[in-house]
Design an enzyme around this catalytic site. Structure first.
Site, PDB file in Angstrom:
ATOM      1  N   TYR A 166      18.122 -56.689  -1.891  1.00 51.87           N
ATOM      2  CA  TYR A 166      18.066 -56.384  -3.331  1.00 51.87           C
ATOM      3  C   TYR A 166      19.430 -56.547  -4.015  1.00 51.87           C
ATOM      4  CZ  TYR A 166      13.208 -54.666  -3.258  1.00 51.87           C
ATOM      5  OH  TYR A 166      11.838 -54.561  -3.180  1.00 51.87           O
ATOM      6  N   ASN A 200       5.770 -49.016  -5.885  1.00 49.55           N
ATOM      7  CA  ASN A 200       4.850 -50.105  -6.249  1.00 49.55           C
ATOM      8  C   ASN A 200       4.328 -50.924  -5.059  1.00 49.55           C
ATOM      9  OD1 ASN A 200       7.234 -51.460  -5.846  1.00 49.55           O
ATOM     10  ND2 ASN A 200       7.253 -52.499  -7.822  1.00 49.55           N
ATOM     11  N   GLU A 260      15.108 -64.738   1.891  1.00 50.42           N
ATOM     12  CA  GLU A 260      14.510 -63.501   2.408  1.00 50.42           C
ATOM     13  C   GLU A 260      13.895 -63.706   3.792  1.00 50.42           C
ATOM     14  OE1 GLU A 260      13.648 -61.842  -2.111  1.00 50.42           O
ATOM     15  OE2 GLU A 260      11.937 -62.314  -0.824  1.00 50.42           O
TER      16      GLU A 260
HETATM   17  P1  GTP Z   1       9.971 -56.827  -5.710  1.00 47.80           P
HETATM   18  O1  GTP Z   1       8.818 -57.703  -5.328  1.00 47.80           O
HETATM   19  O2  GTP Z   1      10.021 -55.517  -4.960  1.00 47.80           O
HETATM   20  O3  GTP Z   1      11.301 -57.572  -5.658  1.00 47.80           O
HETATM   21  O4  GTP Z   1       9.689 -56.421  -7.228  1.00 47.80           O
HETATM   22  P2  GTP Z   1       9.841 -57.335  -8.520  1.00 47.80           P
HETATM   23  O5  GTP Z   1      10.393 -58.690  -8.153  1.00 47.80           O
HETATM   24  O6  GTP Z   1       8.551 -57.298  -9.240  1.00 47.80           O
HETATM   25  O7  GTP Z   1      10.913 -56.532  -9.360  1.00 47.80           O
HETATM   26  P3  GTP Z   1      12.510 -56.515  -9.190  1.00 47.80           P
HETATM   27  O8  GTP Z   1      12.946 -57.483  -8.158  1.00 47.80           O
HETATM   28  O9  GTP Z   1      13.086 -56.594 -10.551  1.00 47.80           O
HETATM   29  O10 GTP Z   1      12.743 -55.022  -8.662  1.00 47.80           O
HETATM   30  C1  GTP Z   1      12.676 -54.737  -7.288  1.00 47.80           C
HETATM   31  C2  GTP Z   1      12.071 -53.381  -7.089  1.00 47.80           C
HETATM   32  O11 GTP Z   1      12.928 -52.394  -7.640  1.00 47.80           O
HETATM   33  C3  GTP Z   1      10.737 -53.142  -7.808  1.00 47.80           C
HETATM   34  O12 GTP Z   1       9.642 -53.637  -7.082  1.00 47.80           O
HETATM   35  C4  GTP Z   1      10.701 -51.646  -7.885  1.00 47.80           C
HETATM   36  O13 GTP Z   1      10.312 -51.058  -6.627  1.00 47.80           O
HETATM   37  C5  GTP Z   1      12.169 -51.319  -8.138  1.00 47.80           C
HETATM   38  N1  GTP Z   1      12.411 -51.200  -9.578  1.00 47.80           N
HETATM   39  C6  GTP Z   1      12.498 -52.195 -10.489  1.00 47.80           C
HETATM   40  N2  GTP Z   1      12.723 -51.709 -11.717  1.00 47.80           N
HETATM   41  C7  GTP Z   1      12.766 -50.364 -11.575  1.00 47.80           C
HETATM   42  C8  GTP Z   1      12.957 -49.276 -12.475  1.00 47.80           C
HETATM   43  O14 GTP Z   1      13.128 -49.460 -13.679  1.00 47.80           O
HETATM   44  N3  GTP Z   1      12.928 -48.011 -11.936  1.00 47.80           N
HETATM   45  C9  GTP Z   1      12.746 -47.782 -10.605  1.00 47.80           C
HETATM   46  N4  GTP Z   1      12.744 -46.518 -10.161  1.00 47.80           N
HETATM   47  N5  GTP Z   1      12.548 -48.771  -9.745  1.00 47.80           N
HETATM   48  C10 GTP Z   1      12.561 -50.048 -10.204  1.00 47.80           C
HETATM   49 MG    MG Z   2      12.094 -58.943  -6.964  1.00 51.65          MG
END
Ligand code: GTP
Ligand code: MG
Length: 149
Positions: A49, A112, A126
């Protein structure tokens, strides 16, 4: 052939969603090429991440992702990166349509249940971060000619 990295997060494993999630990818027609139940280091999660390292939720995200075992998978198929993201739904489950994994099984962004690579390049990164080459199987599903023309 395109591959993507999919992970059932600790909440998804605890909530016994592994079978349901694998089933959706199998039934769509994608090919499973890697799968393992793992607990990974915080260092690996921080690298995974890395793009989110400046976010306020970053440390909570690392704690969440290291709170239990994760099912790490690699799926292969035509446009699998983009299609998998559609199958997952939006990052925030509240914005995810029913019929998507997040839209069917969760309510909060911080829990999620599933991760999916957001591009072909991040999928490659990844997969090499989470899997060794000898953990990935090359095989020829007998259903291929019924999935592709
Ligand atoms: P991933 O498939 O897990 O990478 O999710 P994504 O690609 O849809 O979203 P992103 O990469 O932006 O964020 C990674 C993860 O961080 C998300 O799946 C959430 O679990 C967490 N996350 C993202 N935004 C938020 C937020 O605003 N609050 C919190 N608590 N967690 C967040
Ligand atoms: Mg992501």
């Amino acid at each position: 052939n395109e591959c993507t990295f999919i992970a059932v997060k600790p909440d998804g494993v605890q909530r016994k969603l592994v079978g349901e999630i694998v089933r959706r990818f199998e039934r769509r027609g994608f090919k499973l090429v890697g799968l393992k139940l793992v607990r990974v280091s915080e260092d690996l999660l921080r690298e995974h991440y890395w793009d989110l390292r400046t976010k306020t939720f970053f440390s909570g995200l690392i704690t969440y992702m290291s709170s239990g075992p994760i099912v790490a998978m690699v799926w292969q198929g035509l446009d699998v990166v983009k299609t998998a993201r559609k199958m997952l739904g939006e990052t925030n489950p509240a914005d995810s349509l029913p019929g998507t994994i997040r839209g069917d099984f969760c309510v909060e962004v911080g829990r999620n249940v599933i991760h999916g690579s957001d591009s072909v390049e991040s999928a490659q990164k990844e997969i090499s971060l989470w899997f060794r080459q000898n953990e990935l199987q090359c095989w020829d599903p007998s259903s291929s000619r019924w999935v592709y023309n």
